[in-house]
Design an enzyme around this catalytic site. Structure first.
Site, PDB file in Angstrom:
ATOM      1  N   ASP A  16       7.701  37.879 -73.920  1.00  0.00           N
ATOM      2  CA  ASP A  16       7.883  36.434 -74.012  1.00  0.00           C
ATOM      3  C   ASP A  16       9.356  36.115 -74.256  1.00  0.00           C
ATOM      4  OD1 ASP A  16       7.203  33.837 -73.992  1.00  0.00           O
ATOM      5  OD2 ASP A  16       6.187  33.818 -75.932  1.00  0.00           O
ATOM      6  N   ASP A  19      27.485  55.554 -87.464  1.00  0.00           N
ATOM      7  CA  ASP A  19      28.075  54.323 -86.944  1.00  0.00           C
ATOM      8  C   ASP A  19      29.587  54.368 -87.130  1.00  0.00           C
ATOM      9  OD1 ASP A  19      25.574  53.534 -86.482  1.00  0.00           O
ATOM     10  OD2 ASP A  19      25.524  51.912 -87.966  1.00  0.00           O
ATOM     11  N   CYS A  56      13.589  12.392-106.704  1.00  0.00           N
ATOM     12  CA  CYS A  56      14.436  11.525-107.535  1.00  0.00           C
ATOM     13  C   CYS A  56      14.164  10.050-107.312  1.00  0.00           C
ATOM     14  CB  CYS A  56      15.904  11.841-107.289  1.00  0.00           C
ATOM     15  SG  CYS A  56      16.462  11.285-105.678  1.00  0.00           S
ATOM     16  N   CYS A  74      17.866  12.650 -98.448  1.00  0.00           N
ATOM     17  CA  CYS A  74      18.109  12.023 -99.726  1.00  0.00           C
ATOM     18  C   CYS A  74      19.598  12.193-100.007  1.00  0.00           C
ATOM     19  CB  CYS A  74      17.279  12.720-100.808  1.00  0.00           C
ATOM     20  SG  CYS A  74      17.831  12.334-102.461  1.00  0.00           S
ATOM     21  N   CYS A  88      12.898   9.427-102.022  1.00  0.00           N
ATOM     22  CA  CYS A  88      12.870  10.880-102.201  1.00  0.00           C
ATOM     23  C   CYS A  88      11.710  11.244-103.136  1.00  0.00           C
ATOM     24  CB  CYS A  88      14.200  11.339-102.793  1.00  0.00           C
ATOM     25  SG  CYS A  88      14.167  13.045-103.350  1.00  0.00           S
ATOM     26  N   LYS A 105      -3.116  36.567 -69.330  1.00  0.00           N
ATOM     27  CA  LYS A 105      -2.532  35.870 -70.484  1.00  0.00           C
ATOM     28  C   LYS A 105      -3.446  35.969 -71.699  1.00  0.00           C
ATOM     29  CE  LYS A 105       0.349  32.602 -70.046  1.00  0.00           C
ATOM     30  NZ  LYS A 105       1.757  32.266 -70.108  1.00  0.00           N
ATOM     31  N   SER A 112       7.409  33.308 -59.594  1.00  0.00           N
ATOM     32  CA  SER A 112       6.680  33.449 -60.857  1.00  0.00           C
ATOM     33  C   SER A 112       5.384  34.222 -60.565  1.00  0.00           C
ATOM     34  CB  SER A 112       6.467  32.088 -61.496  1.00  0.00           C
ATOM     35  OG  SER A 112       5.329  31.503 -60.998  1.00  0.00           O
ATOM     36  N   CYS A 130      20.026  14.238-107.392  1.00  0.00           N
ATOM     37  CA  CYS A 130      18.598  14.510-107.166  1.00  0.00           C
ATOM     38  C   CYS A 130      18.237  15.897-107.717  1.00  0.00           C
ATOM     39  CB  CYS A 130      18.313  14.440-105.672  1.00  0.00           C
ATOM     40  SG  CYS A 130      16.699  15.049-105.206  1.00  0.00           S
ATOM     41  N   TYR A 162      31.198  56.444 -84.516  1.00  0.00           N
ATOM     42  CA  TYR A 162      31.160  55.694 -83.256  1.00  0.00           C
ATOM     43  C   TYR A 162      32.276  54.640 -83.239  1.00  0.00           C
ATOM     44  CZ  TYR A 162      29.472  52.527 -79.627  1.00  0.00           C
ATOM     45  OH  TYR A 162      29.384  51.721 -78.515  1.00  0.00           O
ATOM     46  N   ASP A 163      32.374  53.901 -84.354  1.00  0.00           N
ATOM     47  CA  ASP A 163      33.410  52.863 -84.426  1.00  0.00           C
ATOM     48  C   ASP A 163      34.805  53.457 -84.261  1.00  0.00           C
ATOM     49  OD1 ASP A 163      31.461  51.045 -84.841  1.00  0.00           O
ATOM     50  OD2 ASP A 163      31.754  50.873 -87.005  1.00  0.00           O
ATOM     51  N   LYS A 198       0.566  45.024 -61.744  1.00  0.00           N
ATOM     52  CA  LYS A 198       1.301  45.075 -60.475  1.00  0.00           C
ATOM     53  C   LYS A 198       0.761  46.203 -59.598  1.00  0.00           C
ATOM     54  CE  LYS A 198       5.482  43.662 -62.876  1.00  0.00           C
ATOM     55  NZ  LYS A 198       6.831  44.013 -63.319  1.00  0.00           N
ATOM     56  N   GLU A 233      13.573  40.994 -68.566  1.00  0.00           N
ATOM     57  CA  GLU A 233      13.373  39.924 -69.546  1.00  0.00           C
ATOM     58  C   GLU A 233      14.323  40.128 -70.722  1.00  0.00           C
ATOM     59  OE1 GLU A 233      11.147  37.815 -68.503  1.00  0.00           O
ATOM     60  OE2 GLU A 233      10.348  36.700 -70.205  1.00  0.00           O
ATOM     61  N   TYR A 291      12.089  45.122 -65.655  1.00  0.00           N
ATOM     62  CA  TYR A 291      10.726  45.372 -65.171  1.00  0.00           C
ATOM     63  C   TYR A 291      10.610  45.440 -63.654  1.00  0.00           C
ATOM     64  CZ  TYR A 291      10.841  40.233 -65.216  1.00  0.00           C
ATOM     65  OH  TYR A 291      11.198  38.931 -65.043  1.00  0.00           O
ATOM     66  N   ARG A 351      16.916  32.799 -64.134  1.00  0.00           N
ATOM     67  CA  ARG A 351      16.040  32.544 -62.996  1.00  0.00           C
ATOM     68  C   ARG A 351      16.315  31.165 -62.393  1.00  0.00           C
ATOM     69  NH1 ARG A 351      10.620  30.431 -62.934  1.00  0.00           N
ATOM     70  NH2 ARG A 351       9.644  31.016 -60.974  1.00  0.00           N
ATOM     71  N   LYS A 356       3.760  41.709 -71.045  1.00  0.00           N
ATOM     72  CA  LYS A 356       4.450  40.513 -70.564  1.00  0.00           C
ATOM     73  C   LYS A 356       5.306  39.992 -71.717  1.00  0.00           C
ATOM     74  CE  LYS A 356       3.637  36.288 -67.950  1.00  0.00           C
ATOM     75  NZ  LYS A 356       4.491  35.410 -68.709  1.00  0.00           N
ATOM     76  N   GLU A 390       2.085  46.318 -67.393  1.00  0.00           N
ATOM     77  CA  GLU A 390       3.224  46.197 -68.324  1.00  0.00           C
ATOM     78  C   GLU A 390       2.964  45.095 -69.333  1.00  0.00           C
ATOM     79  OE1 GLU A 390       6.439  45.263 -65.717  1.00  0.00           O
ATOM     80  OE2 GLU A 390       6.234  47.145 -64.620  1.00  0.00           O
TER      81      GLU A 390
HETATM   82  S1  IVH Z   1       7.195  40.679 -63.034  1.00  0.00           S
HETATM   83  C1  IVH Z   1       7.295  38.470 -59.059  1.00  0.00           C
HETATM   84  N1  IVH Z   1       6.941  41.866 -65.355  1.00  0.00           N
HETATM   85  O1  IVH Z   1       6.896  36.497 -66.867  1.00  0.00           O
HETATM   86  C2  IVH Z   1       6.988  39.067 -60.360  1.00  0.00           C
HETATM   87  N2  IVH Z   1       7.459  39.545 -65.326  1.00  0.00           N
HETATM   88  O2  IVH Z   1       5.648  34.162 -64.812  1.00  0.00           O
HETATM   89  C3  IVH Z   1       8.137  38.990 -61.228  1.00  0.00           C
HETATM   90  N3  IVH Z   1       7.761  38.565 -67.546  1.00  0.00           N
HETATM   91  O3  IVH Z   1       9.386  34.665 -65.520  1.00  0.00           O
HETATM   92  C4  IVH Z   1       7.826  39.118 -62.641  1.00  0.00           C
HETATM   93  N4  IVH Z   1       7.394  40.400 -68.703  1.00  0.00           N
HETATM   94  O4  IVH Z   1      10.251  36.680 -66.688  1.00  0.00           O
HETATM   95  C5  IVH Z   1       7.184  40.707 -64.714  1.00  0.00           C
HETATM   96  N5  IVH Z   1       6.721  43.046 -67.326  1.00  0.00           N
HETATM   97  C6  IVH Z   1       6.972  41.907 -66.696  1.00  0.00           C
HETATM   98  C7  IVH Z   1       7.265  40.717 -67.386  1.00  0.00           C
HETATM   99  C8  IVH Z   1       7.489  39.549 -66.658  1.00  0.00           C
HETATM  100  C9  IVH Z   1       7.689  39.116 -68.771  1.00  0.00           C
HETATM  101  C10 IVH Z   1       8.036  37.144 -67.273  1.00  0.00           C
HETATM  102  C11 IVH Z   1       9.013  36.951 -66.157  1.00  0.00           C
HETATM  103  C12 IVH Z   1       8.532  35.763 -65.379  1.00  0.00           C
HETATM  104  C13 IVH Z   1       7.223  35.451 -65.997  1.00  0.00           C
HETATM  105  C14 IVH Z   1       6.179  35.401 -64.926  1.00  0.00           C
END
Ligand code: IVH
Length: 676
Positions: free
Chosen positions: A120, A33, A417, A430, A414, A320, A82, A435, A36-37, A296, A180, A232, A139, A118, A116
């Site tokens: 969060d 590091d 106290c 409090c 409290c 999900k 979505s 306390c 690099y710095d 997909k 994401e 993605y 988005r 998903k 893939e």
């Molecule tokens: S594909 C049209 N791939 O999940 C398809 N989405 O409701 C576009 N998300 O808001 C999404 N991981 O942000 C895709 N590997 C992944 C994802 C992913 C998370 C989120 C995405 C979207 C929500 C879908």
């Protein structure tokens, strides 16, 4: 061959980008590091003296400019849709059959899918033109989002310039990358710890924290939170030939974007289901949150044929996961009093196994939440870890009530106290400075590792010392005697003398630690550092006015007011006098020289030209003192060339061999840093 400044700058940028890739994409850094710095520092120095050569894609430009007043809006060229959700294997098979029916494909033929994780987090889009990152947006409503370019530039995994690994790969004139943004669990925890320390409300889960961070108007704060990204998909593009989704991901990976390694090409829906179920069990292995999988269609031609509804494409579906939940008994609702007097409710549970760990406590957030969900002591409750790392009570199983449960009443006094509490926004507080519960938390914090770091001075010891009346505030620590300690539970002679020794040693901590340890509301470790940079003693800090404090970069009106209020308090003044009388250091220390610092130790240095501040002998002595070696001529093995005025041919040689070059300022920084 001597390079022009412009060429040298370009060369440095390429080297830095190369190392960024090794670090952020391949997880396989090649240099330390520090090295690099040094490269970044060298580039910064050159850009400082030649500002007309600064370009937006320079690695130095990740954080720049002033905070924004508000975000502007960006229209998405292709809407950001979505995805429809499924929750079972059966629904996944129906999805596969639906596609075959719509596309007129024989029901017995297999369709290839890419599966893939998903992630969060928060969906974003990145717009590249001729390989340069131009802007990025959230988005939003799917058609237009917030322009969060300045924040996205701080994400190290996002290349500011796309680099094809293979020269034959052309850079497209336009490429839109979708992905994401997320926070790792680790980073999330670190962030929440900092916030707790600073008396700020914590984020409930990594997704909220990532969303909040992306919406900060000051990218300098965003940069400190270390967001990550998984790309993605490709949105809009020009001049590319892509046949499959797999091709898209390969291209993104090739351009230096970190495609998720658990992405899988599946031959048919059976493999898809198997992969989805595997990850349901394995998700706790990851250092980030996922809430399911995304399936997909791989072929882009088939995708075109299927099209989309107004909400979601027909070629993708998410599978999900159920949030991990368990049922257990809530034994009691306990009140916790924090170091600044905030009272928060916590549920003590009958221990239960949840997502791989035994859970015996859950957060109840605040009193409104208890009322809203009608949570009572003795209830059976459902606890969950969804996006959260700390479990929460989701609901009450009211049908299981037998009448013995007790309705919760918001405390008016409290719990420790017994003084009257006041409502402060959603919090109860409090306000009694004496306390005991607050005192215990403050003393624990004072002695903790990030503050005065008094080894062996943990919560159990503090509890006993306060209960026995030996400690009323943290300054009393310095008036404890061996006899006070040795008669306590679990404190033999040896541990008592160790603690006495640790207390004595802590008197010499540097000023920033002391400021942090005082436990001023809204002043955590980082703010303490900022303050220690501006004031050289506790006395000057204590007499600073609100206006003076607000002039300091990073100190806003709320923090400034907390500081002024803290020092105005009479009780605080007594404590400070006691600290001083015990000879606790209240000034900025001149850092002591430590030998053999890793930044210098073992490295070889050549010096050329005349330095302004040091004679040749002095400079050499400084290097030796820190464990470095002096050599007379530059070779490939030389680590650093220190350059003064009128340098000789050594400078050309060092450039030719790519030896790190330090001007006097960089050299001084290095030597001074090595003293820390
Ligand atoms: S594909 C049209 N791939 O999940 C398809 N989405 O409701 C576009 N998300 O808001 C999404 N991981 O942000 C895709 N590997 C992944 C994802 C992913 C998370 C989120 C995405 C979207 C929500 C879908």
């Amino acid at each position: 061959m001597t390079l022009t400044i412009k060429e040298k700058i370009e060369q440095l940028r390429d080297i830095i980008r190369y190392h960024d890739r090794r670090y952020y994409l391949e997880n396989n850094p090649e240099i330390t590091d520090f090295a690099y710095d040094q490269l970044v520092q060298e580039l910064q120095n050159l850009e400082k003296t030649h500002p007309y050569l600064i370009t937006a894609d320079s690695p130095t430009q990740r954080v720049g400019g002033e905070p924004l007043i508000q975000f502007s809006t960006i229209n998405h060229k292709i809407p950001m849709l979505s995805i429809d959700n499924t929750y079972s294997d059966k629904e996944l098979r129906e999805f596969d059959q639906r596609i075959k029916r719509m596309a007129g494909i024989d029901m017995h033929r297999d369709i290839e899918y890419v599966v893939e994780l998903k992630i969060d987090g928060v969906a974003i889009t990145l717009w590249y033109e001729k390989g340069l990152f131009v802007h990025g947006a959230t988005r939003g409503d799917g058609f237009k989002g917030d322009d969060v370019t300045a924040n996205l530039r701080t994400v190290r995994q996002i290349p500011l310039k796309l680099e094809p690994p293979d020269r034959r790969q052309k850079i497209p004139s336009v490429l839109e990358v979708r992905g994401e943004i997320y926070l790792t669990n680790n980073e999330f925890q670190r962030l929440n710890e900092d916030r707790e320390e600073a008396g700020e409300p914590q984020f409930a889960n990594p997704r909220n924290a990532a969303a909040g961070t992306l919406k900060l108007l000051d990218p300098r704060i965003t940069a400190k939170r270390r967001l990550s990204i998984f790309p993605y998909a490709i949105g809009y593009f020009e001049e590319l030939e892509l046949a499959t989704h797999k091709d898209c991901l390969k291209l993104l990976q090739g351009f230096g974007l970190p495609v998720n390694p658990h992405t899988r090409l599946c031959k048919n829906i059976d493999e898809v289901i198997q992969h989805c179920n595997t990850w349901d069990k394995r998700r706790s292995e990851l250092d980030y949150m996922i809430d399911g999988m995304v399936v997909k269609v791989n072929s882009l031609a088939l995708r075109d044929q299927l099209g989309a509804t107004s909400k979601a494409p027909r070629w993708a579906i998410s599978y999900k996961y159920q949030p991990e939940q368990a049922t257990t008994k809530l034994e009691e609702i306990e009140m916790q009093v924090g170091k600044t007097g905030t009272i928060t409710p916590v549920a003590n549970l009958t221990p239960v196994l949840l997502a791989g760990t035994t859970v015996s406590r859950a957060t109840l957030h605040n009193f409104d939440e208890i009322r809203r969900k009608d949570i009572r002591a003795g209830d059976y409750v459902v606890v969950q870890k969804a996006g959260e790392i700390i479990p929460q009570v989701v609901s009450v199983l009211k049908e299981k009530r037998d009448g013995t449960e007790s309705v919760f009443c918001e405390p008016e006094i409290c719990p420790e106290c017994k003084s009257t509490v006041r409502k402060d926004g959603v919090y109860l507080r409090c306000h009694n400075p004496l306390c005991l519960s607050q005192a215990k938390r403050r003393i624990q914090y004072f002695a903790s590792r990030q503050a005065m770091d008094i080894e062996g001075f943990g919560p159990a010891l503090v509890e006993q010392l306060v209960d026995k009346g030996f400690l009323k505030d943290y300054a009393d620590i310095y008036y404890l005697t061996f006899d006070d300690l040795v008669n306590l539970e679990r404190m033999g002679e040896k541990s008592s003398s160790n603690v006495m020794h640790a207390i004595e040693e802590s008197k010499n901590r540097d000023f920033d630690r002391l400021i942090c340890a005082l436990g001023i509301s809204n002043v955590g470790f980082h703010t303490a550092e900022v303050l220690a940079n501006h004031f050289d003693s506790l006395d000057t800090l204590a007499t600073a006015t609100q206006e003076e404090l607000e002039e300091i970069y990073e100190i806003g009106p709320v923090v400034a007011k907390s500081i002024v209020d803290f020092f105005r308090n009479e009780h605080t003044r007594d404590i400070i006098e006691k600290l001083k009388a015990a000879r606790v250091n209240t000034r900025k220390l001149a850092r002591q020289t430590s030998t053999n610092n890793p930044k210098v130790a073992g490295r070889s240095f050549v010096i050329t030209g005349t330095l302004q501040k040091y004679s040749r002998n002095e400079a050499e002595a400084l290097i030796r003192k820190s464990g470095g070696r002096i050599i007379s001529s530059v070779s490939k093995k030389t680590d650093y060339l220190v350059v003064g005025d009128d340098p000789g041919s050594k400078l050309d040689k060092a450039r030719e061999l790519n030896v790190h070059i330090l001007d006097e300022e960089a050299f001084e920084n290095m030597i001074q840093n090595s003293k820390e």
